[in-house]
Design a protein around this motif. Structure first.
Motif, PDB file in Angstrom:
ATOM      1  N   GLU A 115       0.834  -1.207   0.000  1.00 24.10           N
ATOM      2  CA  GLU A 115       0.000   0.000   0.000  1.00 24.10           C
ATOM      3  C   GLU A 115       0.870   1.258   0.000  1.00 24.10           C
ATOM      4  O   GLU A 115       0.535   2.254  -0.655  1.00 24.10           O
ATOM      5  CB  GLU A 115      -0.951   0.015   1.195  1.00 24.10           C
ATOM      6  N   MET A 116       1.969   1.236   0.734  1.00 19.70           N
ATOM      7  CA  MET A 116       2.866   2.388   0.726  1.00 19.70           C
ATOM      8  C   MET A 116       3.384   2.666  -0.681  1.00 19.70           C
ATOM      9  O   MET A 116       3.412   3.811  -1.141  1.00 19.70           O
ATOM     10  CB  MET A 116       4.052   2.143   1.670  1.00 19.70           C
ATOM     11  N   ILE A 117       3.760   1.614  -1.372  1.00 17.31           N
ATOM     12  CA  ILE A 117       4.267   1.757  -2.745  1.00 17.31           C
ATOM     13  C   ILE A 117       3.157   2.240  -3.676  1.00 17.31           C
ATOM     14  O   ILE A 117       3.372   3.103  -4.528  1.00 17.31           O
ATOM     15  CB  ILE A 117       4.865   0.423  -3.220  1.00 17.31           C
ATOM     16  N   SER A 118       1.952   1.702  -3.493  1.00 12.46           N
ATOM     17  CA  SER A 118       0.812   2.144  -4.308  1.00 12.46           C
ATOM     18  C   SER A 118       0.531   3.625  -4.085  1.00 12.46           C
ATOM     19  O   SER A 118       0.209   4.359  -5.030  1.00 12.46           O
ATOM     20  CB  SER A 118      -0.437   1.326  -3.962  1.00 12.46           C
ATOM     21  N   ALA A 119       0.662   4.076  -2.843  1.00 13.19           N
ATOM     22  CA  ALA A 119       0.428   5.482  -2.528  1.00 13.19           C
ATOM     23  C   ALA A 119       1.454   6.375  -3.223  1.00 13.19           C
ATOM     24  O   ALA A 119       1.106   7.411  -3.803  1.00 13.19           O
ATOM     25  CB  ALA A 119       0.485   5.688  -1.017  1.00 13.19           C
ATOM     26  N   ILE A 120       2.705   5.973  -3.190  1.00 10.73           N
ATOM     27  CA  ILE A 120       3.762   6.749  -3.839  1.00 10.73           C
ATOM     28  C   ILE A 120       3.505   6.838  -5.342  1.00 10.73           C
ATOM     29  O   ILE A 120       3.610   7.913  -5.945  1.00 10.73           O
ATOM     30  CB  ILE A 120       5.141   6.130  -3.557  1.00 10.73           C
ATOM     31  N   LYS A 121       3.146   5.726  -5.949  1.00  8.30           N
ATOM     32  CA  LYS A 121       2.912   5.721  -7.395  1.00  8.30           C
ATOM     33  C   LYS A 121       1.690   6.557  -7.756  1.00  8.30           C
ATOM     34  O   LYS A 121       1.690   7.269  -8.768  1.00  8.30           O
ATOM     35  CB  LYS A 121       2.751   4.277  -7.882  1.00  8.30           C
ATOM     36  N   ALA A 122       0.656   6.501  -6.933  1.00 10.53           N
ATOM     37  CA  ALA A 122      -0.548   7.289  -7.204  1.00 10.53           C
ATOM     38  C   ALA A 122      -0.250   8.788  -7.129  1.00 10.53           C
ATOM     39  O   ALA A 122      -0.643   9.564  -8.008  1.00 10.53           O
ATOM     40  CB  ALA A 122      -1.648   6.919  -6.212  1.00 10.53           C
ATOM     41  N   VAL A 123       0.460   9.200  -6.094  1.00 12.87           N
ATOM     42  CA  VAL A 123       0.794  10.617  -5.934  1.00 12.87           C
ATOM     43  C   VAL A 123       1.733  11.064  -7.050  1.00 12.87           C
ATOM     44  O   VAL A 123       1.615  12.175  -7.587  1.00 12.87           O
ATOM     45  CB  VAL A 123       1.410  10.859  -4.539  1.00 12.87           C
ATOM     46  N   TYR A 124       2.652  10.211  -7.437  1.00 15.02           N
ATOM     47  CA  TYR A 124       3.576  10.519  -8.541  1.00 15.02           C
ATOM     48  C   TYR A 124       2.808  10.770  -9.839  1.00 15.02           C
ATOM     49  O   TYR A 124       3.190  11.620 -10.647  1.00 15.02           O
ATOM     50  CB  TYR A 124       4.542   9.353  -8.726  1.00 15.02           C
ATOM     51  N   GLU A 125       1.703  10.038 -10.020  1.00  7.21           N
ATOM     52  CA  GLU A 125       0.892  10.178 -11.233  1.00  7.21           C
ATOM     53  C   GLU A 125      -0.091  11.337 -11.155  1.00  7.21           C
ATOM     54  O   GLU A 125      -0.922  11.524 -12.044  1.00  7.21           O
ATOM     55  CB  GLU A 125       0.144   8.865 -11.492  1.00  7.21           C
ATOM     56  N   GLY A 126      -0.007  12.124 -10.095  1.00  4.38           N
ATOM     57  CA  GLY A 126      -0.854  13.305  -9.974  1.00  4.38           C
ATOM     58  C   GLY A 126      -2.162  13.067  -9.238  1.00  4.38           C
ATOM     59  O   GLY A 126      -3.009  13.957  -9.165  1.00  4.38           O
ATOM     60  N   LYS A 127      -2.327  11.878  -8.676  1.00 10.91           N
ATOM     61  CA  LYS A 127      -3.547  11.570  -7.931  1.00 10.91           C
ATOM     62  C   LYS A 127      -3.340  11.889  -6.450  1.00 10.91           C
ATOM     63  O   LYS A 127      -2.237  12.195  -6.013  1.00 10.91           O
ATOM     64  CB  LYS A 127      -3.894  10.088  -8.102  1.00 10.91           C
ATOM     65  N   THR A 128      -4.418  11.812  -5.696  1.00  9.51           N
ATOM     66  CA  THR A 128      -4.317  11.891  -4.245  1.00  9.51           C
ATOM     67  C   THR A 128      -4.515  10.491  -3.680  1.00  9.51           C
ATOM     68  O   THR A 128      -5.150   9.640  -4.315  1.00  9.51           O
ATOM     69  CB  THR A 128      -5.375  12.830  -3.646  1.00  9.51           C
ATOM     70  N   TYR A 129      -3.963  10.256  -2.499  1.00  5.23           N
ATOM     71  CA  TYR A 129      -4.071   8.918  -1.923  1.00  5.23           C
ATOM     72  C   TYR A 129      -4.214   9.021  -0.409  1.00  5.23           C
ATOM     73  O   TYR A 129      -3.413   9.669   0.259  1.00  5.23           O
ATOM     74  CB  TYR A 129      -2.836   8.073  -2.255  1.00  5.23           C
ATOM     75  N   TYR A 130      -5.257   8.374   0.117  1.00  3.51           N
ATOM     76  CA  TYR A 130      -5.455   8.260   1.557  1.00  3.51           C
ATOM     77  C   TYR A 130      -5.582   6.785   1.888  1.00  3.51           C
ATOM     78  O   TYR A 130      -6.316   6.054   1.218  1.00  3.51           O
ATOM     79  CB  TYR A 130      -6.727   8.982   2.025  1.00  3.51           C
ATOM     80  N   SER A 131      -4.872   6.338   2.923  1.00  2.90           N
ATOM     81  CA  SER A 131      -5.032   4.944   3.329  1.00  2.90           C
ATOM     82  C   SER A 131      -6.445   4.737   3.868  1.00  2.90           C
ATOM     83  O   SER A 131      -7.145   5.694   4.211  1.00  2.90           O
ATOM     84  CB  SER A 131      -3.983   4.553   4.367  1.00  2.90           C
ATOM     85  N   SER A 132      -6.859   3.493   3.943  1.00  3.24           N
ATOM     86  CA  SER A 132      -8.259   3.181   4.256  1.00  3.24           C
ATOM     87  C   SER A 132      -8.693   3.786   5.588  1.00  3.24           C
ATOM     88  O   SER A 132      -9.806   4.303   5.713  1.00  3.24           O
ATOM     89  CB  SER A 132      -8.473   1.664   4.264  1.00  3.24           C
ATOM     90  N   GLY A 133      -7.834   3.758   6.599  1.00  3.13           N
ATOM     91  CA  GLY A 133      -8.198   4.337   7.884  1.00  3.13           C
ATOM     92  C   GLY A 133      -8.444   5.828   7.791  1.00  3.13           C
ATOM     93  O   GLY A 133      -9.343   6.367   8.433  1.00  3.13           O
ATOM     94  N   VAL A 134      -7.661   6.511   6.976  1.00  2.00           N
ATOM     95  CA  VAL A 134      -7.821   7.955   6.786  1.00  2.00           C
ATOM     96  C   VAL A 134      -9.118   8.247   6.039  1.00  2.00           C
ATOM     97  O   VAL A 134      -9.858   9.170   6.387  1.00  2.00           O
ATOM     98  CB  VAL A 134      -6.616   8.530   6.016  1.00  2.00           C
ATOM     99  N   THR A 135      -9.410   7.456   5.028  1.00  2.00           N
ATOM    100  CA  THR A 135     -10.646   7.632   4.264  1.00  2.00           C
ATOM    101  C   THR A 135     -11.863   7.513   5.171  1.00  2.00           C
ATOM    102  O   THR A 135     -12.812   8.296   5.076  1.00  2.00           O
ATOM    103  CB  THR A 135     -10.738   6.592   3.136  1.00  2.00           C
ATOM    104  N   ASP A 136     -11.837   6.541   6.071  1.00  2.00           N
ATOM    105  CA  ASP A 136     -12.954   6.357   7.005  1.00  2.00           C
ATOM    106  C   ASP A 136     -13.166   7.601   7.856  1.00  2.00           C
ATOM    107  O   ASP A 136     -14.295   8.036   8.082  1.00  2.00           O
ATOM    108  CB  ASP A 136     -12.696   5.151   7.921  1.00  2.00           C
TER     109      ASP A 136
END
Length: 212
Positions: A116-137
Motif C-alpha cells: 500500500e505504501m508503494i501504491s500510494a507513492i505511485k498514485a501521488v507521482y501520477e498526480g492523484k491523491t491517496y489516503y489509506s483506508s483508515g484515513v478515508t474512514d
C-alpha cells in the motif's frame, strides 16, 4: 509503471533512523523507486529537496526543528512541483485536515503494508491523491457531521468564535452572558463532533459561515 519507466525519486523524512532504514528497504525492493536522500526534520528536508529535486517527499509529522505540517506549508510555497505524501501514526481528524490544507497530496498511516505504501507513492507521482483506508474512514465520517443542523444563534456564535473573538467579546456583541456563550460553544462542538477550536474554524470555513 513498466520496467523501462524512469524510477520515482523519493526523499524520506523521519527523525528515527531505524524507521528510515525500514522504509528505504521496503521501497527499494519494488524496483521502480529510488530513495535519493534522507532527512530527520522538515528544515533539512527543504534543503535536501532544493538540492536533489525529488519527485516525492515521504514525510512524518512529529519531528524536531520543523515538523511535517510546517514543512508542508513551506514546500507548497517554495517547491510546489514536489509532491508531498505524509506517513504518520496520527489518525486524528485535526492532523489530517491540517496536513491536506498545507498542500500534501496524500496521507497514509504507518501501519500500512509495503504494497500500500508503494501504491500510494505511485498514485501521488501520477498526480492523484491517496489516503489509506483508515484515513478515508475518518474523512467520510467527518463529512456526515456536516449534515447536523445548527440554529441561527449557534451559527452566529460560531461565526464570531471562528473569526477569533473571545467568549467575553461574543457575550458583549450579542448581549448575553459569558456562561451562555460557553454553553453554546459546548453544544456546537457536541453537534459537530469536534473537540478543538481548530475544528470549529475548519467547519465554519468549509460551510461558508466565515471566509478565509
Amino acid at each position: 509503471m513498466d520496467n523501462n519507466s524512469q524510477k520515482i525519486r523519493v526523499l524520506l523524512v523521519d527523525d528515527h533512523p531505524l524507521v528510515l532504514d525500514g522504509i528505504r528497504s521496503r521501497l527499494e525492493d519494488d524496483g521502480h523507486i529510488d530513495v535519493i536522500a534522507e532527512a530527520s526534520n522538515g528544515e533539512e528536508a527543504l534543503h535536501l529537496a532544493g538540492e536533489h529535486k525529488p519527485d516525492i517527499v515521504l514525510m512524518d509529522i512529529n519531528m524536531p526543528v520543523m515538523n511535517g505540517i510546517e514543512a508542508a506549508e513551506k514546500f507548497s510555497a517554495e517547491l510546489p512541483d514536489i509532491r508531498l505524501l505524509m506517513l504518520t501514526m496520527h489518525d486524528s481528524r485535526e492532523y489530517i485536515t491540517r496536513v491536506l490544507k498545507a498542500g500534501a497530496k496524500g496521507y497514509i498511516l504507518k501501519d500500512v503494508s509495503s504494497n500500500e505504501m508503494i501504491s500510494a507513492i505511485k498514485a501521488v507521482y501520477e498526480g492523484k491523491t491517496y489516503y489509506s483506508s483508515g484515513v478515508t474512514d475518518i474523512l467520510v465520517n467527518e463529512g456526515t457531521n456536516k449534515q447536523v443542523p445548527l440554529t441561527d444563534r449557534e451559527k452566529t456564535i460560531l461565526q464570531l468564535l471562528a473569526e477569533g473573538n473571545s467568549n467575553k467579546h461574543v457575550a458583549r456583541e450579542l448581549d448575553i452572558s459569558v456562561r451562555t456563550v460557553e454553553t453554546h460553544r459546548r453544544n456546537i462542538k457536541r453537534k459537530l463532533s469536534v473537540k478543538t477550536s481548530a475544528g470549529l474554524v475548519k467547519y465554519a470555513i468549509e460551510n461558508g459561515i466565515v471566509e478565509l
